[in-house]
Structure formats: structure tokens, C-alpha cells
Scaffold this motif. Structure first.
Motif, PDB file in Angstrom:
ATOM      1  N   GLY A   2      -6.314 -13.722  46.005  1.00 39.45           N
ATOM      2  CA  GLY A   2      -5.471 -14.748  45.402  1.00 39.45           C
ATOM      3  C   GLY A   2      -5.655 -16.122  46.040  1.00 39.45           C
ATOM      4  N   ARG A   3      -5.751 -17.142  45.212  1.00 41.37           N
ATOM      5  CA  ARG A   3      -5.805 -18.502  45.761  1.00 41.37           C
ATOM      6  C   ARG A   3      -4.472 -18.871  46.413  1.00 41.37           C
ATOM      7  NH1 ARG A   3      -8.765 -18.671  40.963  1.00 41.37           N
ATOM      8  NH2 ARG A   3     -10.942 -19.329  41.260  1.00 41.37           N
ATOM      9  N   ILE A   4      -3.391 -18.398  45.847  1.00 40.51           N
ATOM     10  CA  ILE A   4      -2.058 -18.503  46.452  1.00 40.51           C
ATOM     11  C   ILE A   4      -1.510 -17.086  46.528  1.00 40.51           C
ATOM     12  CG2 ILE A   4       0.314 -19.357  46.213  1.00 40.51           C
ATOM     13  CD1 ILE A   4      -0.814 -21.743  44.677  1.00 40.51           C
ATOM     14  N   THR A   5      -1.257 -16.608  47.739  1.00 43.02           N
ATOM     15  CA  THR A   5      -0.804 -15.234  47.905  1.00 43.02           C
ATOM     16  C   THR A   5       0.643 -15.202  48.383  1.00 43.02           C
ATOM     17  OG1 THR A   5      -2.983 -14.279  48.264  1.00 43.02           O
ATOM     18  CG2 THR A   5      -1.128 -13.132  49.271  1.00 43.02           C
ATOM     19  N   ILE A   6       1.429 -14.364  47.712  1.00 44.76           N
ATOM     20  CA  ILE A   6       2.856 -14.224  48.000  1.00 44.76           C
ATOM     21  C   ILE A   6       3.094 -12.791  48.461  1.00 44.76           C
ATOM     22  CG2 ILE A   6       5.188 -14.525  47.100  1.00 44.76           C
ATOM     23  CD1 ILE A   6       3.877 -16.133  44.758  1.00 44.76           C
ATOM     24  N   ARG A  38       6.511 -15.075  60.188  1.00 42.63           N
ATOM     25  CA  ARG A  38       6.722 -16.341  59.482  1.00 42.63           C
ATOM     26  C   ARG A  38       5.425 -17.115  59.231  1.00 42.63           C
ATOM     27  NH1 ARG A  38      12.077 -17.477  59.110  1.00 42.63           N
ATOM     28  NH2 ARG A  38      13.450 -16.199  60.415  1.00 42.63           N
ATOM     29  N   HIS A  39       4.362 -16.747  59.922  1.00 41.65           N
ATOM     30  CA  HIS A  39       3.067 -17.384  59.691  1.00 41.65           C
ATOM     31  C   HIS A  39       2.264 -16.675  58.612  1.00 41.65           C
ATOM     32  CE1 HIS A  39       3.001 -19.406  63.950  1.00 41.65           C
ATOM     33  NE2 HIS A  39       3.945 -19.874  63.152  1.00 41.65           N
ATOM     34  N   GLY A  40       2.794 -15.564  58.083  1.00 42.18           N
ATOM     35  CA  GLY A  40       2.111 -14.861  57.004  1.00 42.18           C
ATOM     36  C   GLY A  40       1.230 -13.716  57.431  1.00 42.18           C
ATOM     37  N   VAL A  75      -2.309 -15.808  53.420  1.00 44.28           N
ATOM     38  CA  VAL A  75      -0.964 -15.669  52.864  1.00 44.28           C
ATOM     39  C   VAL A  75      -0.251 -17.020  52.864  1.00 44.28           C
ATOM     40  CG1 VAL A  75       1.250 -14.470  53.061  1.00 44.28           C
ATOM     41  CG2 VAL A  75      -0.879 -13.278  53.659  1.00 44.28           C
ATOM     42  N   ASP A  76       0.331 -17.373  51.723  1.00 45.06           N
ATOM     43  CA  ASP A  76       0.967 -18.679  51.576  1.00 45.06           C
ATOM     44  C   ASP A  76       2.490 -18.621  51.582  1.00 45.06           C
ATOM     45  OD1 ASP A  76      -1.498 -20.502  50.766  1.00 45.06           O
ATOM     46  OD2 ASP A  76      -1.675 -18.628  49.648  1.00 45.06           O
ATOM     47  N   ARG A  77       3.064 -17.491  51.117  1.00 45.74           N
ATOM     48  CA  ARG A  77       4.518 -17.385  51.010  1.00 45.74           C
ATOM     49  C   ARG A  77       4.954 -15.977  51.417  1.00 45.74           C
ATOM     50  NH1 ARG A  77       4.514 -19.961  44.872  1.00 45.74           N
ATOM     51  NH2 ARG A  77       3.333 -21.842  45.446  1.00 45.74           N
ATOM     52  N   ASP A 112       5.978 -22.248  58.975  1.00 45.07           N
ATOM     53  CA  ASP A 112       6.937 -21.263  58.473  1.00 45.07           C
ATOM     54  C   ASP A 112       6.742 -21.118  56.972  1.00 45.07           C
ATOM     55  OD1 ASP A 112       9.088 -19.706  57.741  1.00 45.07           O
ATOM     56  OD2 ASP A 112      10.482 -20.661  59.110  1.00 45.07           O
ATOM     57  N   LYS A 113       6.272 -19.948  56.545  1.00 42.11           N
ATOM     58  CA  LYS A 113       5.926 -19.721  55.146  1.00 42.11           C
ATOM     59  C   LYS A 113       6.982 -18.926  54.398  1.00 42.11           C
ATOM     60  CE  LYS A 113       0.988 -19.786  56.279  1.00 42.11           C
ATOM     61  NZ  LYS A 113      -0.290 -19.034  56.252  1.00 42.11           N
ATOM     62  N   THR A 114       8.153 -18.753  54.976  1.00 42.98           N
ATOM     63  CA  THR A 114       9.172 -17.910  54.360  1.00 42.98           C
ATOM     64  C   THR A 114       9.889 -18.635  53.221  1.00 42.98           C
ATOM     65  OG1 THR A 114      10.794 -18.601  56.022  1.00 42.98           O
ATOM     66  CG2 THR A 114       9.553 -16.578  56.448  1.00 42.98           C
ATOM     67  N   PHE A 115      10.230 -17.852  52.203  1.00 43.32           N
ATOM     68  CA  PHE A 115      11.042 -18.306  51.085  1.00 43.32           C
ATOM     69  C   PHE A 115      12.308 -17.466  51.057  1.00 43.32           C
ATOM     70  CE2 PHE A 115       7.342 -20.566  50.073  1.00 43.32           C
ATOM     71  CZ  PHE A 115       7.543 -21.392  48.962  1.00 43.32           C
ATOM     72  N   ALA A 116      13.395 -18.069  50.632  1.00 42.32           N
ATOM     73  CA  ALA A 116      14.684 -17.379  50.661  1.00 42.32           C
ATOM     74  C   ALA A 116      14.745 -16.232  49.669  1.00 42.32           C
ATOM     75  CB  ALA A 116      15.816 -18.369  50.406  1.00 42.32           C
ATOM     76  N   THR A 117      14.148 -16.413  48.493  1.00 40.55           N
ATOM     77  CA  THR A 117      14.225 -15.385  47.452  1.00 40.55           C
ATOM     78  C   THR A 117      12.879 -15.219  46.765  1.00 40.55           C
ATOM     79  OG1 THR A 117      14.831 -16.927  45.681  1.00 40.55           O
ATOM     80  CG2 THR A 117      16.644 -15.993  47.009  1.00 40.55           C
ATOM     81  N   ALA A 118      12.707 -14.082  46.123  1.00 40.42           N
ATOM     82  CA  ALA A 118      11.500 -13.841  45.341  1.00 40.42           C
ATOM     83  C   ALA A 118      11.407 -14.808  44.170  1.00 40.42           C
ATOM     84  CB  ALA A 118      11.481 -12.402  44.854  1.00 40.42           C
TER      85      ALA A 118
END
Length: 280
Positions: free
Chosen positions: A204-208, A183-185, A232-234, A2-8
Motif C-alpha cells: 500500500g502507498r498509504i498503509t493503515i 506509535r511509530h507504526g 505504515v502511515d496510520r 506519532d502515527k496514531t488515529f483516535a478512530t478507524a
């Protein structure tokens, strides 16, 4: 998974000053504006941004630019952003202008592990010969110019011509906007938002990703996924208000022709009256 974040704000909390960012969007279409605003609130600076353009005055990446947060930009064009043009010509920001197709392929190459590639685009021009102004001095002279790039002849379709070597682009972070994500990106993009968002996400090495709609894994079919979750990470789900924030860069309108009687429905009134009389 689960890669979800609550807020930006939580999703961009670790982006430091001096980071490099690949940012999706084409004009004002598909711009990750909520992530950009969250980054603006963090007051990081010295950013290097790779994007097709740098937003417009007062919106998109133009917000970061106006606050002096961006140090260097790799883009295809300056577009309608007057502040972008002003900062470039006054020497406040370094700009590497890159042909649009070349920029797209440099991002894609970075995402798939290709370090460089040859292309005919720009060969024999200032793109390959060097001398393009990267940064101006306050007095208007060129303080920093581009270096020459390697040229090599290739024969394709029975014709020999020169090709220029272009370096792939890999950034610390990728910021993208998608219509649907799970949720998996895994992400799906709408129409012209696919122009640069998938490529920025790959580079991106880390993609949001900010998404208009969040669904459970399995809802998106394999053929509906434009950017696999491996890139996708987040993931941040937008509120309805955030998702509806879609300005128009240029509204082109024309006068509406006067409505005819048929368009107004006047012609139907006598027929309706006759039918009512017959029914009686």
C-alpha cells in the motif's frame, strides 16, 4: 512520528471511491475488520481489492462485497463466500484468480520496488496462456478473459524450463491487522496472521493498521518487528471488544470421551480419607 488515529473512521476518511486496496488476512485470521466496517460506513464504491480471499458471507471483505462496493478482486481463491461465487458467475464483479504464492510475491515485489519477476508457478497453464475468465456476461458466456503472459526459459540447477513473467502489485491503500503496534507504526503479527498482513502493508502507498495493543516506541525489540514503521502511515488501537471479535470460519469438533474415575478425581478420595485418618 506519532502515527496514531483516535478512530478507524478517521483513519479511512480519505479513501475515495475507485481506490485500490491491499487487505491483510488469511481466511478469517488477521482480517482488519474494524477498518473494513469503517469503510463500509463511508459508502465508497468501485473498489479494487487485493487479498488472499474475499472474506465470508457477512464478515470481513464479504461485507463490502454484499453491498456491491467492490468492482474488481485479485485473490487466490473464492473460498466459502457464496456471494463471491454468485457475483463472479453472474458478471457483477471482475475476478483475477492468482496462485497463492505468486500473489504473495507480487505484493512483496510491489513493496520493495521490483516491477516484475519470473516464476515457474503457472507456466504452461491458463495462468500464462491466457483465457481465464475475468468477468462473465449475464448469460454465462465469458465477457472478459485474461491475456497471455510472457514466457522465458531459464536454466536452474542444470534444468531448463519456462518461467512466466508476473507483474508486481502496488495499491493506493493497505489495510492490515496486527497484534501489537507502536506509535511509530512498527508492527508485530501473531502466527498465521503474518501470512498476508505484512505483504499487504508493504504494497500500500498509504498503509493503515489496526492493532490489538498499542505500545510506546522502543517496547518492541528489533527482532519482534515483522513490519517496520517505514511502511505504515496510520495506526488505530482497537477497543477490547473490537480486539475480541474473532470468529471461527469452520468449527471442527468431536465427541468428548467419557471421563474416567481418575480424570474425575474419584481415585484420590480414598487416599485423602486414609491420610486424614492417619493424621488423627
Amino acid at each position: 512520528m506519532d502515527k496514531t488515529f483516535a478512530t478507524a473512521a478517521e483513519a479511512v476518511a480519505d479513501i475515495p471511491s475507485g481506490a485500490s486496496l491491499a487487505v491483510g488476512g488469511f481466511g478469517l485470521s488477521g482480517v482488519p475488520i474494524t477498518l473494513i466496517r469503517a469503510l463500509l460506513d463511508r459508502e465508497v464504491d468501485g473498489l479494487e481489492v487485493v487479498s488472499n480471499n474475499c472474506g465470508v458471507d457477512g464478515w470481513g471483505l464479504g461485507l463490502l462485497l454484499a453491498e456491491g462496493r467492490i468492482r474488481r478482486i485479485i485473490a487466490s481463491y473464492i473460498g466459502e463466500n457464496k456471494e463471491f461465487g454468485r457475483q463472479y458467475l453472474s458478471g457483477e464483479v471482475e475476478v483475477e484468480l492468482t496462485p497463492q504464492g505468486t500473489l504473495a510475491e507480487r505484493l512483496r515485489a510491489g513493496g520493495v520496488g521490483i516491477p516484475a519477476f519470473y516464476t515457474a508457478t503457472g507456466a504452461g497453464t491458463a495462468v500464462s496462456d491466457g483465457g481465464m475468465p475475468l468477468r462473465y456476461a449475464p448469460d454465462g458466456s465469458v465477457a472478459l478473459a485474461s491475456e497471455p503472459k510472457e514466457l522465458r526459459p531459464f536454466t536452474t540447477f542444470g534444468r531448463s524450463r519456462e518461467y512466466v513473467l508476473e507483474q508486481a502489485i502496488r495499491t493506493d491503500y493497505g489495510l492490515v491487522r496486527a497484534a501489537v503496534g507502536d506509535r511509530h507504526g512498527n508492527l508485530r503479527f501473531e502466527k498465521s496472521t503474518r501470512n498476508f498482513n505484512p505483504l499487504a502493508g508493504m504494497a500500500g502507498r498509504i498503509t493503515i493498521a489496526e492493532v490489538d495493543e498499542l505500545v510506546e516506541p522502543g517496547v518492541l525489540g528489533p527482532d519482534d518487528i515483522h513490519l517496520p514503521g517505514i511502511y505504515v502511515d496510520r495506526v488505530v488501537e482497537l477497543t477490547p471488544e473490537q480486539a475480541a471479535d474473532l470468529p471461527i470460519e469452520k468449527a471442527t469438533v468431536r465427541p468428548r470421551p467419557a471421563a474416567s474415575a481418575t480424570d474425575r478425581g474419584d481415585a484420590a478420595e480414598p487416599a485423602a480419607a486414609a491420610s486424614a485418618e492417619e493424621a488423627r
